[in-house]
Each structure stands twice: as C-alpha cells, then as structure tokens.
Motif scaffolding. Structure first.
Motif, PDB file in Angstrom:
ATOM      1  N   GLN A 152      -2.962 -15.866   8.356  1.00 33.64           N
ATOM      2  CA  GLN A 152      -3.310 -14.476   8.095  1.00 33.64           C
ATOM      3  C   GLN A 152      -2.052 -13.694   7.707  1.00 33.64           C
ATOM      4  O   GLN A 152      -1.057 -13.705   8.423  1.00 33.64           O
ATOM      5  N   PRO A 153      -2.101 -12.984   6.582  1.00 27.59           N
ATOM      6  CA  PRO A 153      -0.949 -12.181   6.180  1.00 27.59           C
ATOM      7  C   PRO A 153      -0.824 -10.914   7.012  1.00 27.59           C
ATOM      8  O   PRO A 153      -1.755 -10.531   7.731  1.00 27.59           O
ATOM      9  N   THR A 154       0.319 -10.274   6.892  1.00 26.36           N
ATOM     10  CA  THR A 154       0.491  -8.961   7.517  1.00 26.36           C
ATOM     11  C   THR A 154      -0.404  -7.934   6.842  1.00 26.36           C
ATOM     12  O   THR A 154      -1.094  -7.159   7.501  1.00 26.36           O
ATOM     13  N   CYS A 155      -0.378  -7.925   5.499  1.00 25.34           N
ATOM     14  CA  CYS A 155      -1.158  -6.923   4.779  1.00 25.34           C
ATOM     15  C   CYS A 155      -1.324  -7.312   3.317  1.00 25.34           C
ATOM     16  O   CYS A 155      -0.525  -8.065   2.757  1.00 25.34           O
ATOM     17  N   HIS A 156      -2.379  -6.812   2.711  1.00 22.82           N
ATOM     18  CA  HIS A 156      -2.476  -6.719   1.261  1.00 22.82           C
ATOM     19  C   HIS A 156      -1.573  -5.548   0.851  1.00 22.82           C
ATOM     20  O   HIS A 156      -1.378  -4.604   1.620  1.00 22.82           O
ATOM     21  N   HIS A 157      -1.028  -5.594  -0.369  1.00 21.13           N
ATOM     22  CA  HIS A 157      -0.089  -4.528  -0.733  1.00 21.13           C
ATOM     23  C   HIS A 157      -0.747  -3.144  -0.787  1.00 21.13           C
ATOM     24  O   HIS A 157      -0.034  -2.127  -0.789  1.00 21.13           O
ATOM     25  N   LYS A 158      -2.084  -3.085  -0.787  1.00 21.55           N
ATOM     26  CA  LYS A 158      -2.763  -1.788  -0.764  1.00 21.55           C
ATOM     27  C   LYS A 158      -2.880  -1.217   0.654  1.00 21.55           C
ATOM     28  O   LYS A 158      -3.301  -0.074   0.816  1.00 21.55           O
ATOM     29  N   GLN A 159      -2.533  -2.024   1.644  1.00 20.40           N
ATOM     30  CA  GLN A 159      -2.792  -1.646   3.045  1.00 20.40           C
ATOM     31  C   GLN A 159      -1.510  -1.200   3.733  1.00 20.40           C
ATOM     32  O   GLN A 159      -0.802  -2.000   4.341  1.00 20.40           O
ATOM     33  N   ASP A 160      -1.179   0.084   3.635  1.00 19.44           N
ATOM     34  CA  ASP A 160      -0.048   0.664   4.380  1.00 19.44           C
ATOM     35  C   ASP A 160       1.250  -0.095   4.136  1.00 19.44           C
ATOM     36  O   ASP A 160       2.049  -0.294   5.064  1.00 19.44           O
ATOM     37  N   LEU A 161       1.483  -0.526   2.887  1.00 20.07           N
ATOM     38  CA  LEU A 161       2.643  -1.367   2.601  1.00 20.07           C
ATOM     39  C   LEU A 161       3.952  -0.702   2.988  1.00 20.07           C
ATOM     40  O   LEU A 161       4.799  -1.321   3.644  1.00 20.07           O
ATOM     41  N   MET A 162       4.147   0.535   2.605  1.00 21.87           N
ATOM     42  CA  MET A 162       5.435   1.183   2.866  1.00 21.87           C
ATOM     43  C   MET A 162       5.622   1.474   4.353  1.00 21.87           C
ATOM     44  O   MET A 162       6.726   1.301   4.892  1.00 21.87           O
ATOM     45  N   ALA A 163       4.570   1.886   5.029  1.00 23.90           N
ATOM     46  CA  ALA A 163       4.689   2.157   6.469  1.00 23.90           C
ATOM     47  C   ALA A 163       5.020   0.879   7.227  1.00 23.90           C
ATOM     48  O   ALA A 163       5.881   0.869   8.119  1.00 23.90           O
ATOM     49  N   LEU A 164       4.336  -0.219   6.874  1.00 22.09           N
ATOM     50  CA  LEU A 164       4.628  -1.495   7.521  1.00 22.09           C
ATOM     51  C   LEU A 164       6.027  -1.988   7.144  1.00 22.09           C
ATOM     52  O   LEU A 164       6.737  -2.566   7.975  1.00 22.09           O
ATOM     53  N   GLY A 165       6.437  -1.756   5.894  1.00 22.46           N
ATOM     54  CA  GLY A 165       7.783  -2.147   5.481  1.00 22.46           C
ATOM     55  C   GLY A 165       8.848  -1.397   6.249  1.00 22.46           C
ATOM     56  O   GLY A 165       9.862  -1.988   6.669  1.00 22.46           O
ATOM     57  N   GLU A 166       8.670  -0.111   6.442  1.00 21.60           N
ATOM     58  CA  GLU A 166       9.629   0.676   7.235  1.00 21.60           C
ATOM     59  C   GLU A 166       9.724   0.144   8.660  1.00 21.60           C
ATOM     60  O   GLU A 166      10.811   0.041   9.232  1.00 21.60           O
ATOM     61  N   GLN A 167       8.575  -0.193   9.216  1.00 20.41           N
ATOM     62  CA  GLN A 167       8.555  -0.750  10.564  1.00 20.41           C
ATOM     63  C   GLN A 167       9.304  -2.079  10.602  1.00 20.41           C
ATOM     64  O   GLN A 167      10.123  -2.324  11.499  1.00 20.41           O
ATOM     65  N   PHE A 168       9.051  -2.922   9.609  1.00 22.28           N
ATOM     66  CA  PHE A 168       9.665  -4.247   9.556  1.00 22.28           C
ATOM     67  C   PHE A 168      11.190  -4.173   9.444  1.00 22.28           C
ATOM     68  O   PHE A 168      11.903  -4.852  10.193  1.00 22.28           O
ATOM     69  N   VAL A 169      11.692  -3.377   8.537  1.00 25.35           N
ATOM     70  CA  VAL A 169      13.149  -3.340   8.354  1.00 25.35           C
ATOM     71  C   VAL A 169      13.848  -2.741   9.569  1.00 25.35           C
ATOM     72  O   VAL A 169      15.038  -2.979   9.788  1.00 25.35           O
ATOM     73  N   GLY A 170      13.108  -1.988  10.386  1.00 23.30           N
ATOM     74  CA  GLY A 170      13.709  -1.386  11.566  1.00 23.30           C
ATOM     75  C   GLY A 170      13.761  -2.284  12.784  1.00 23.30           C
ATOM     76  O   GLY A 170      14.436  -1.957  13.770  1.00 23.30           O
ATOM     77  N   PHE A 171      13.087  -3.434  12.758  1.00 24.61           N
ATOM     78  CA  PHE A 171      13.086  -4.325  13.920  1.00 24.61           C
ATOM     79  C   PHE A 171      14.507  -4.847  14.182  1.00 24.61           C
ATOM     80  O   PHE A 171      15.230  -5.222  13.252  1.00 24.61           O
TER      81      PHE A 171
END
Length: 267
Positions: A152-171
């Motif tokens: 299962q992927p984290t997201c399709h690129h239409k699904q909160d991509l930037m919000a999830l990306g911000e969260q990811f780079v901050g880990f």
C-alpha cells in the motif's frame, strides 16, 4: 546486549519512492523532473500496449527510464481478478519477458492493473518471479510494507501530497524508519493542468542528504538483504552472506556490514 536496528543506506532513516503506471508520453516530462531533483521512480508498463497512440514505444523506453525501474503491469492491462489463472500467468510472464528485453535486467515487481487482485493472485506471484506488487489503496502513513504482494502506498499524488511531503521531510526520530511512497499516472498532470504540484513536491523532497531515493525494487532488495543477515546468538557479530552492504544502528552508532563480511558489533 546491544540495541541493534536496521538503518537505510549510509545510516539514513527516510526513503522516498515514486510509482507511475501505464508508460504514457507524459512520463517524459515526469522523468525529467525526477532526474533534476535526484528522485527515483518505478514505472509499471504494459509491454503489449507500448507504441500505441499516447504511449512510450519500446525503442524509447530503455533510455527514457534509465536510472529508474521498469516494472510489470501485465501485457494488456486486464482486470485480472476476473480472468482465468491461465490468462493471468501469460499476462504476467509475457509482460516480464517483453520488458526484460528492453530493460536488460530481470523484471521482478509489478502493480496490479486497474488495482485488481485477489488472495489467489497474490499466492501465484512468487511462482511467476514477482517479488512485490503495489495496490491502489493508500494509507496516508509512512511505515514499511507489511505485505509486499499488497504493498500500500502512502498516497496518490492527488491526496494531500504537499502536506504529507512536509510531514515526511520533517521526520527526525532515529528510533523509526520512514517510507514515503507516492503513486499515480503522469497523464493526470496533463488532464488536471497541475504539473506544478509534482514540481513543488520534488523541490521540497528532492536533493536532501537525509533521504534515500530508491526504486520499489531497490527497497525490496535492501529489506531482503537485512533479513538474510546471520547474527551471532550473542549479537556480538554478524555475517552478511549477500553481495551488498547493509547498515545497522548499534547503540545509536551507524555500522556498515559489507557484503560477504563478518562484522563485529561490540568492542
């Protein structure tokens, strides 16, 4: 006893992988964006449809996807849960064979066409040389896959991509490993007129020293290499029977275990 945990290559704790289906012309622009930002993608192709209107031809594919992964998506993109097993076998094996003649390496992964699969199909895949298969249902999470044949992927690129990306780079917590897995179809950026979305995401997530950029298969191979490590009962040393390095966190210190080596884990 030492506290020993898997780390990603060079001791990193985050990995980003991108997964795009169908092999359409828009992949040209998407690959260029990925390459510019040092991001790796896995491209799931239908060998029987290559060269049809709007689709990348076999003659172009090897150069276009160089540095990325060519992966299976069946020959003709049927809804395979509705197909007899004989059709499923041919769709997957013929797709592997056709794509391998282009890629020059064994094609060992796939995504399910139309998101179609079943427990019976999952059970068939190891016998067909497939080592992972991606589904379409997203988790919104960043964990490692529990089931490589229902990845299962984290997201399709239409699904909160930037919000999830911000969260990811901050880990940054070293006690966890984080995987961000994005999937989609490149033609959707044309249809939706939003190429800036993936440009913005790649600017955000690309070129970072604390992220491992990997294809789907590279992640699978690395996890398998870790599982093949042979630890002493005392965990004072480990033997790596494989060819590639595996990195471990040992009491907070990063230790590389080169392929074919015995590595001490305690002074």
């Amino acid at each position: 006893m030492s506290k020993i945990n898997l780390a990603f290559p060079e001791g990193k704790i985050k990995v980003l992988t991108m997964s795009y289906d169908d092999g359409v012309y828009a992949d040209r622009k998407l690959v260029e964006i990925f390459n510019r930002h040092g991001i790796k993608g896995t491209f799931h192709l239908n060998s029987g449809l290559m060269g049809e209107p709007g689709r990348i031809a076999a003659e172009e594919a090897a150069d276009l996807y160089k540095g990325h992964e060519i992966s299976a998506h069946t020959v003709t993109h049927p809804t395979i849960a509705r197909c007899p097993k004989e059709t499923i076998v041919r769709e997957i094996m013929d797709d592997r064979e056709g794509l391998e003649s282009i890629a020059g390496y064994p094609v060992r992964g796939m995504s399910y066409p139309n998101g179609s699969y079943s427990p019976e199909i999952k059970a068939m895949l190891p016998h067909l040389g497939i080592e992972y298969a991606r589904v379409v249902k997203s988790t919104g999470q960043f964990g490692l896959p529990d089931d490589l044949f229902e990845w299962q992927p984290t997201c399709h690129h239409k699904q909160d991509l930037m919000a999830l990306g911000e969260q990811f780079v901050g880990f940054h917590k070293q006690q966890y490993l984080y995987l961000m897995y994005v999937w989609g179809h490149s033609y959707e950026f044309d249809n939706d007129g939003n190429w800036e979305l993936i440009e913005s995401f790649c600017r955000l997530a690309g070129g970072r020293s604390d992220i491992w950029y990997a294809t789907n298969m590279e992640i699978v191979d690395y996890l398998n290499a870790f599982r093949q490590l042979k630890f002493a009962a005392s965990t004072r040393f480990v033997w790596n029977p494989g060819a590639s390095s595996v990195w471990l966190s040992v009491d907070g210190e990063i230790v590389e275990v080169p392929g074919g080596s015995r590595q001490s884990l305690q002074d």
